[in-house]
Design a protein around this motif. Structure first.
Motif, PDB file in Angstrom:
ATOM      1  N   ARG A   4       0.867  -1.180   0.000  1.00 38.63           N
ATOM      2  CA  ARG A   4       0.000   0.000   0.000  1.00 38.63           C
ATOM      3  C   ARG A   4       0.905   1.232   0.000  1.00 38.63           C
ATOM      4  N   LEU A   5       0.640   2.164  -0.909  1.00 39.73           N
ATOM      5  CA  LEU A   5       1.450   3.377  -1.029  1.00 39.73           C
ATOM      6  C   LEU A   5       0.791   4.529  -0.281  1.00 39.73           C
ATOM      7  N   PRO A   6       1.578   5.491   0.183  1.00 40.80           N
ATOM      8  CA  PRO A   6       0.988   6.724   0.725  1.00 40.80           C
ATOM      9  C   PRO A   6       0.250   7.458  -0.395  1.00 40.80           C
ATOM     10  N   PRO A   7      -0.774   8.256  -0.064  1.00 41.35           N
ATOM     11  CA  PRO A   7      -1.548   8.934  -1.116  1.00 41.35           C
ATOM     12  C   PRO A   7      -0.705   9.723  -2.120  1.00 41.35           C
ATOM     13  N   LEU A   8       0.297  10.469  -1.672  1.00 48.01           N
ATOM     14  CA  LEU A   8       1.102  11.260  -2.603  1.00 48.01           C
ATOM     15  C   LEU A   8       1.809  10.355  -3.612  1.00 48.01           C
ATOM     16  N   LYS A   9       2.477   9.329  -3.149  1.00 41.71           N
ATOM     17  CA  LYS A   9       3.209   8.422  -4.047  1.00 41.71           C
ATOM     18  C   LYS A   9       2.238   7.690  -4.976  1.00 41.71           C
ATOM     19  N   ALA A 150     -12.609  -2.894 -10.098  1.00 43.27           N
ATOM     20  CA  ALA A 150     -11.276  -3.352 -10.498  1.00 43.27           C
ATOM     21  C   ALA A 150     -10.241  -3.212  -9.385  1.00 43.27           C
ATOM     22  N   GLN A 151     -10.460  -2.278  -8.463  1.00 41.85           N
ATOM     23  CA  GLN A 151      -9.463  -2.004  -7.430  1.00 41.85           C
ATOM     24  C   GLN A 151      -9.534  -3.060  -6.339  1.00 41.85           C
ATOM     25  N   GLY A 152      -8.405  -3.674  -6.051  1.00 38.48           N
ATOM     26  CA  GLY A 152      -8.345  -4.590  -4.913  1.00 38.48           C
ATOM     27  C   GLY A 152      -8.325  -3.756  -3.646  1.00 38.48           C
ATOM     28  N   ALA A 153      -7.177  -3.696  -3.011  1.00 39.87           N
ATOM     29  CA  ALA A 153      -7.018  -2.868  -1.824  1.00 39.87           C
ATOM     30  C   ALA A 153      -6.742  -1.433  -2.253  1.00 39.87           C
ATOM     31  N   PRO A 154      -7.251  -0.442  -1.510  1.00 40.07           N
ATOM     32  CA  PRO A 154      -6.983   0.948  -1.877  1.00 40.07           C
ATOM     33  C   PRO A 154      -5.496   1.287  -1.773  1.00 40.07           C
ATOM     34  N   PHE A 155      -5.055   2.176  -2.659  1.00 43.02           N
ATOM     35  CA  PHE A 155      -3.684   2.684  -2.694  1.00 43.02           C
ATOM     36  C   PHE A 155      -2.652   1.612  -3.032  1.00 43.02           C
TER      37      PHE A 155
END
Length: 166
Positions: A4-9, A150-155
């Motif tokens: 999981r990435l931070p929102p900015l990245k 389509a999105q699995g886990a967010p971010f």
């Protein structure tokens, strides 16, 4: 599973995907001229260095450039909620209030995902010129049903997607 990435990245990585996969954004906005400077859940700030290709015959920022930035900004606002796929446009509106600037200036934008549901996302984008004046505001509605499915886990980026460089 990918991290999981931070929102900015995550949002910077979505912009990188637009620049790699889209026909319009890299040609009109330029991969090195538009930058995401901040992103938190539901809100993105980005900026564009105005070049000649962004201007009209009066040598000021073209309204079509701003309209394209409303489109892209709305998509990035949706991405800031954790979706890599950002849906398709159903409505886009722009109001021009003052000059966005000339070649060599920078225009800044704030894009907000006002509401996202199972079907539609509603976004708004405001633009400020280099003098800090409100230059334009826009709204962008997106159909997101397929993107949400389509999105699995967010971010989390889909397999094969590249993470934006530092």
């Amino acid at each position: 599973m990918a991290a999981r990435l931070p929102p900015l990245k995550f949002v910077q990585s979505v912009l990188k995907s637009f620049m790699a996969e889209s026909g319009l954004e890299p040609r009109l906005l330029g991969a090195n001229q538009i930058r995401v400077t901040s992103a938190v859940h539901g809100k993105v700030e980005f900026e564009l260095d105005i070049a000649r290709d962004h201007t009209n015959r009066l040598k000021i920022l073209h309204g079509g450039t701003i309209a394209s930035m409303v489109d892209l900004g709305g998509s990035l606002a949706v991405a800031s909620t954790g979706l890599h796929a950002t849906g398709v446009s159903t409505d886009l509106n722009v109001t021009y209030l003052s000059s966005g600037g000339k070649v060599g200036d920078k225009i800044t934008a704030t894009a907000v995902c006002d509401k996202i549901g199972k079907t539609l996302a509603y976004t708004s984008v405001t633009f400020r010129n280099s003098q800090g004046e409100l230059a334009a505001r826009g709204s962008h509605t997106k159909y997101v049903t397929q993107a949400v499915k389509a999105q699995g886990a967010p971010f989390v980026l889909p397999e094969g997607a590249e993470i934006a460089a530092e």
